[in-house]
Scaffold this motif. Structure first.
Motif, mmCIF file in Angstrom:
data_model
loop_
_atom_site.group_PDB
_atom_site.id
_atom_site.type_symbol
_atom_site.label_atom_id
_atom_site.label_comp_id
_atom_site.label_asym_id
_atom_site.label_seq_id
_atom_site.Cartn_x
_atom_site.Cartn_y
_atom_site.Cartn_z
ATOM 1 N N UNK A 14 0.909 -1.231 -0.010
ATOM 2 C CA UNK A 14 0.022 -0.119 -0.054
ATOM 3 C C UNK A 14 0.836 1.330 0.100
ATOM 4 N N UNK A 15 1.998 1.272 -0.554
ATOM 5 C CA UNK A 15 2.866 2.434 -0.977
ATOM 6 C C UNK A 15 1.991 3.598 -1.348
ATOM 7 N N UNK A 16 2.402 4.743 -0.825
ATOM 8 C CA UNK A 16 1.433 5.871 -1.182
ATOM 9 C C UNK A 16 1.578 6.400 -2.841
ATOM 10 N N UNK A 17 2.585 5.842 -3.359
ATOM 11 C CA UNK A 17 2.710 6.260 -4.851
ATOM 12 C C UNK A 17 2.560 5.002 -5.721
ATOM 13 N N UNK A 18 2.192 5.185 -6.893
ATOM 14 C CA UNK A 18 2.366 4.010 -7.689
ATOM 15 C C UNK A 18 3.506 4.016 -8.638
#
Length: 165
Positions: free
Chosen positions: A149-153
């Motif tokens: 669920x890292x905040x950036x793609x």
């Protein structure tokens, strides 16, 4: 007679300089083909610099991770200090514009990653570094620890390790 010859010559010259629709169409199609090809960047200064980057695979604890070797320096407003820049850096973003890199760095800092900073090479091309480490093994472990669920793609080839020469 001279007058008639001059008028005919002028008419030939003027009509011969007109660009036809076929010429416009051919130029347009060539531009679109160049833009849409995956090699379009290769014909720019950025492409030449990227070809000079030494890419390799790092194997640590049975894991293989992409690594690139490149000389980088801390970006002045990139959220870090030169003493924090180590040999192995986990890159999670790369940009042509400093504003975009700093913006990503700020979003990550606000999302619980305060140690994130921005470095740049001499193009300049900007890299968002999630963490900087002294050993390959530490950097590989850091990549493995990036949560789902890292905040950036991130798109391939991210994340990778940027090694300093």
């Amino acid at each position: 007679m001279r007058r008639l010859f001059a008028i005919l010559s002028l008419a030939v010259i003027v009509s011969g300089c007109k660009t036809s629709e076929a010429n416009y169409r051919a130029a347009y199609e060539k531009a679109v083909a160049g833009r849409d090809s995956g090699d379009a960047i290769e014909n720019t200064i950025y492409g030449a610099k990227r070809r000079d980057i030494d890419s390799r695979k790092i194997i640590a604890d049975g894991d293989t991770v992409e690594a690139r070797v490149q000389r980088v320096v801390m970006t002045p407003d990139g959220g870090g200090i030169s003493e924090n820049l180590r040999m192995y850096n986990v890159v999670v973003g790369q940009f042509k514009q400093e504003f975009n890199a700093v913006s990503m760095r700020n979003r990550l800092a606000d999302s619980g990653y305060p140690g994130t900073f921005v470095v740049q090479n001499n193009e300049p091309y900007y890299y968002v570094v999630l963490g900087s480490y002294d050993t390959q093994a530490e950097a590989v472990q850091a990549i493995k620890a990036i949560p789902e669920d890292f905040p950036i793609t991130m798109k391939a080839p991210l994340p990778y390790i940027l090694c300093r020469p």
